[in-house]
Design an enzyme around this catalytic site. Structure first.
Site, PDB file in Angstrom:
ATOM      1  N   HIS A 125       5.462  -4.664  -9.075  1.00 16.24           N
ATOM      2  CA  HIS A 125       4.578  -3.994 -10.027  1.00 16.24           C
ATOM      3  C   HIS A 125       5.291  -2.859 -10.751  1.00 16.24           C
ATOM      4  CE1 HIS A 125       1.003  -1.556 -11.266  1.00 16.24           C
ATOM      5  NE2 HIS A 125       0.433  -2.739 -11.376  1.00 16.24           N
ATOM      6  N   SER A 144      -2.181  -2.713 -16.677  1.00 16.21           N
ATOM      7  CA  SER A 144      -1.012  -1.937 -16.249  1.00 16.21           C
ATOM      8  C   SER A 144       0.088  -2.006 -17.295  1.00 16.21           C
ATOM      9  CB  SER A 144      -0.472  -2.486 -14.919  1.00 16.21           C
ATOM     10  OG  SER A 144      -1.185  -1.998 -13.834  1.00 16.21           O
ATOM     11  N   ASP A 159       3.991   4.452  -9.132  1.00 13.99           N
ATOM     12  CA  ASP A 159       3.740   3.024  -8.948  1.00 13.99           C
ATOM     13  C   ASP A 159       4.318   2.547  -7.616  1.00 13.99           C
ATOM     14  OD1 ASP A 159       3.525   0.056  -9.784  1.00 13.99           O
ATOM     15  OD2 ASP A 159       2.765   1.119 -11.531  1.00 13.99           O
TER      16      ASP A 159
END
Length: 763
Positions: A151, A304, A118
């Site tokens: 994220h 996600s 990620d």
């Protein structure tokens, strides 16, 4: 676009003279010769070349070679989390998937290794990676703000945030987390970096790989990497994508991967989920509370987050019996899932209930899945998900407390404003503070910026860090008040006449330079450090006004107004606080009691230094010699340091630490090689430093934002508490002296407190 020697050759429309970046997969005997001819980088242990610049005709020609398996453009993959919002809620999603919080007591001795490919992880205080790798190489080495988009932090928090009083609690805090940073600040990655992340995870023998990103492009090279991971016995989980009515993205669409979609609090399919026959499982993905900026929480939506929940639940099931295969866990997840239309919503409680019976069946048959079907309907958690709070910081124990919207009297940061601060925190090193000759990651770079890139050491906590942070903090607030650049600079300069002097409009010079004995590059004064910081402040302002590189941070009007300008500089100040604690703290004596060859956590011992990093010479030096050694060579220009490594051995290091004259930034002066960030930037090594830095940042934000934003009628006074350590293990070098020279009131702390936290000559 795919060019493969084993499949139909697709057309290339690019002009023959135009080059693009490609990835080449070839037979082992051909890789070296291909690299010699076309350049590029070899992926360790794999027959791959990345970053190969080719014209369209060269790509077509290579694709026809017998020794070349595939030639593909380095496509961009994008993370699948939707925009964070100001809405936060309870962790209703845990109830929705049957997780109670007691799961880690089951066979907790079995550690499951989960690789999150990620955007990295920013320090939160409750998410720690056993191993991490940075394939972005964006120049950011500040652990507090390593994740430029947030994220990866959000995904990792869902999986394994610790069960403590910080932020959320992850589904399985017992996992060993492996973080591969491939997504940049825009939440994007070229194929080449994703490949590096996958093969890094394989090399580290992980059990699960979580991939919360996707692309529409079917890549044979990516598929090969996925196959290699699958054949290594790894469970692969990926988000299906956030495109309503769209097809499942790659890599989720590959048969070796569990494609995960999202559900709503009501238990139905989330409208933006990419669907299709490849979609295998669902997990909650709308209004999910997860780990946010500086250890706070945020509410977000997207597949996600759903993928992270599946990876975490899979890890809970894996830790029951390490001998069970990835395929077994995948089959159990599907068999135990609740039905939501044509898809299955994961249910850990039911999977755990049927685990033993399913294991017996799994060994004997392959066609009785229906016997274990989950007849329970998804529960509606809409009411829980609507308990909305205001702001991105919603943990009651951390700075910027967010209260119920109806009761809130604080002007907290919205999600949009938080994004601006976070962006600035994570990009200081990239644009204005690099220590090497690498150029900016942008097209329009002035010569002044290139110089600053090597010399803005103030942004790394060097020089008089108290004065520098006070300077940038005041400048930020002057921007918030709408002052012009010249007015803001002049007001800042008047606070530090002993360090910096105004020469003319926007030109400032160090006031503490002796004209008869000017310093060389190894002996910069605190004023010189501030002088270069002022130049950087001006360059940042130009970027904000021109709106060339920071355009994505503009408001709906398309302009970066006073509030956002203020937040950019505020983010720079937060970054500086983080670097002070990473680099300027004194190395604790209890960490070097004796040398050890023991290697833990990727090459160093967590509780002490690794002897293998040092020479074993018995040569010793005096305290005066070693004091001069660590102070004479400034980090102003790092290359100068390499030439002066004359006391690099364990005995001199041990003595220097016992004398309390070694900052974390000085450690590499004693090492065999210049591994500058092995210890000082690692959050698992003397991690109290980063916990203290986070607390200081939160106190700073709480005062400056809550009391002043958005109406800056008065400038908040800068207090020494924004830098004062909280842990009795953290000591800042020359702290009280710097605070006094920065004209701060120091009487608020007793001499005993200063003595415990400062090596200042004042105590």
């Amino acid at each position: 676009m795919l060019l493969s020697a084993n499949s139909q050759l697709l057309s290339v429309t690019a002009d023959a003279a135009t080059t693009d970046t490609y990835v080449i997969s070839a037979k082992s005997y051909a890789v070296n010769s291909l690299q010699e001819t076309y350049g590029g980088n070899k992926v360790d242990g794999e027959n791959l070349l990345t970053n190969v610049e080719l014209t369209g005709s060269e790509a077509r020609s290579l694709a026809k070679r017998y020794s070349v398996l595939a030639v593909e453009k380095d496509v961009i993959l994008t993370g699948d989390t939707a925009e964070a919002s100001d809405d936060a809620a309870s962790q209703w999603n845990l109830d929705a998937i049957g997780v109670t919080g007691d799961e880690t007591s089951v066979a907790s001795g079995n550690k499951v290794k989960v690789a999150v490919i990620d955007s990295g992880i920013s320090f939160t205080g409750d998410i720690f990676a056993m191993e991490s790798a940075d394939f972005v190489n964006d120049g950011n080495e500040n652990p507090l703000f390593d994740d430029a988009s947030g994220h990866g932090t959000a995904v990792s928090g869902i999986i394994c945030a610790a069960d403590d009083d910080i932020g959320i609690t992850g589904i399985n805090p017992n996992v060993e987390l492996y973080s591969a940073k491939v997504l940049d600040s825009n939440n994007q990655s070229p194929l080449s970096r994703v490949l590096q992340g996958i093969y890094w995870a394989i090399e580290n023998d992980v059990d699960i790989i979580n991939m919360s990103f996707g692309t529409d492009a079917d890549s044979e090279i990516l598929h090969n990497a996925v196959r290699d991971a699958y054949n290594a016995g790894i469970l692969l989980v990926a988000s299906s994508g956030n495109t309503a009515g769209g097809a499942v993205k790659y890599p989720a669409a590959y048969s070796e991967v569990i494609a995960v979609g999202a559900t709503t609090p009501a238990g139905g399919l989330w409208s933006d989920t990419s669907t299709g026959e490849e979609l295998e499982l669902l997990a909650p993905g709308e209004k999910i509370l997860t780990s946010g900026f500086l250890g706070g929480t945020l509410s977000t939506s997207g597949t996600s987050i759903a993928a992270a929940e599946v990876s975490a639940v899979a890890s809970l099931l894996m830790q029951r019996d390490a001998s069970k295969s990835a395929d077994f866990i995948r089959a159990l997840l599907s068999a135990s899932a609740k039905r939501v239309g044509d898809y299955g919503l994961i249910d850990y409680a039911y999977a755990s209930e049927i685990y033993d019976d399913f294991a017996n069946w799994y060994e004997e048959s392959e066609d009785q899945t229906a016997a274990f079907s989950n007849e329970a309907a998804p529960t509606d958690y809409s009411d829980s998900a609507e308990s909305v709070v205001e702001g991105m910081w919603s943990s009651s124990n951390h700075g910027l407390m967010a209260e119920e919207a109806s009761n809130s009297n604080n002007a907290n940061l919205s999600a949009g404003y938080t994004k601006v601060v976070q962006y600035a925190c994570a990009n200081v090193d990239t644009y204005y503070g690099k220590n090497n000759d690498t150029e900016h990651n942008c097209d329009d770079v002035s010569e002044n910026q290139k110089v600053l890139q090597k010399k803005v050491q103030a942004f790394h906590g060097r020089g008089n860090f108290v004065a520098n942070i006070r300077y940038i903090s005041n400048f930020a607030q002057y921007m918030g008040q709408g002052l012009t650049l010249d007015a803001a600079l002049e007001k800042c300069q008047t606070k530090f006449p002993n360090l910096i002097t105004k020469v003319s409009s926007r030109v400032y010079t160090a006031a503490d330079v002796d004209a008869n004995n000017p310093p060389d590059s190894k002996h910069p004064t605190d004023g010189q450090v501030m002088e270069y910081m002022t130049k950087a402040v001006i360059e940042i302002y130009k970027d904000l006004i021109d709106d060339t590189r920071l355009g994505r941070l503009t408001s709906d009007s398309g302009k970066i107004g006073p509030k956002r300008r203020m937040l950019i500089y505020l983010g720079v100040a937060l970054h500086m606080i983080g670097d002070v604690y990473a680099h300027r703290t004194i190395v604790p004596t209890n960490m070097v009691v004796e040398a050890s060859d023991k290697v833990e956590n990727g090459g160093f011992a967590i509780s002490q230094f690794c002897a293998g990093d040092f020479n074993n010479s018995e040569i010793t030096a005096s305290k005066a010699e070693l004091s001069n050694y660590v102070s004479v060579v400034s980090p102003f220009l790092w290359k100068d340091k390499i030439e002066d490594l004359k006391y690099n051995n364990w005995k001199n290091f041990e003595q220097s630490v016992n004398w309390q004259i070694v900052e974390f930034q000085d450690i590499f002066l004693f090492q065999k090689t210049s591994s500058t960030t092995k210890y000082d930037d690692n959050v698992l090594f003397a991690k109290e430093r980063f916990s203290d830095a986070k607390k200081c940042c939160n106190a700073y934000l709480k005062d400056i934002i809550s009391k002043n934003f958005p109406d800056f009628t008065d400038v908040q006074k800068f207090y020494v508490k924004y830098l004062f350590p909280a842990s009795d293990k953290v000591v800042l070098n020359n702290f009280k002296n710097y605070a006094t020279l920065a004209n701060l009131e120091t009487s608020g702390y007793a001499n005993s407190s200063w003595s415990a936290h400062s090596t200042s000559s004042y105590v």
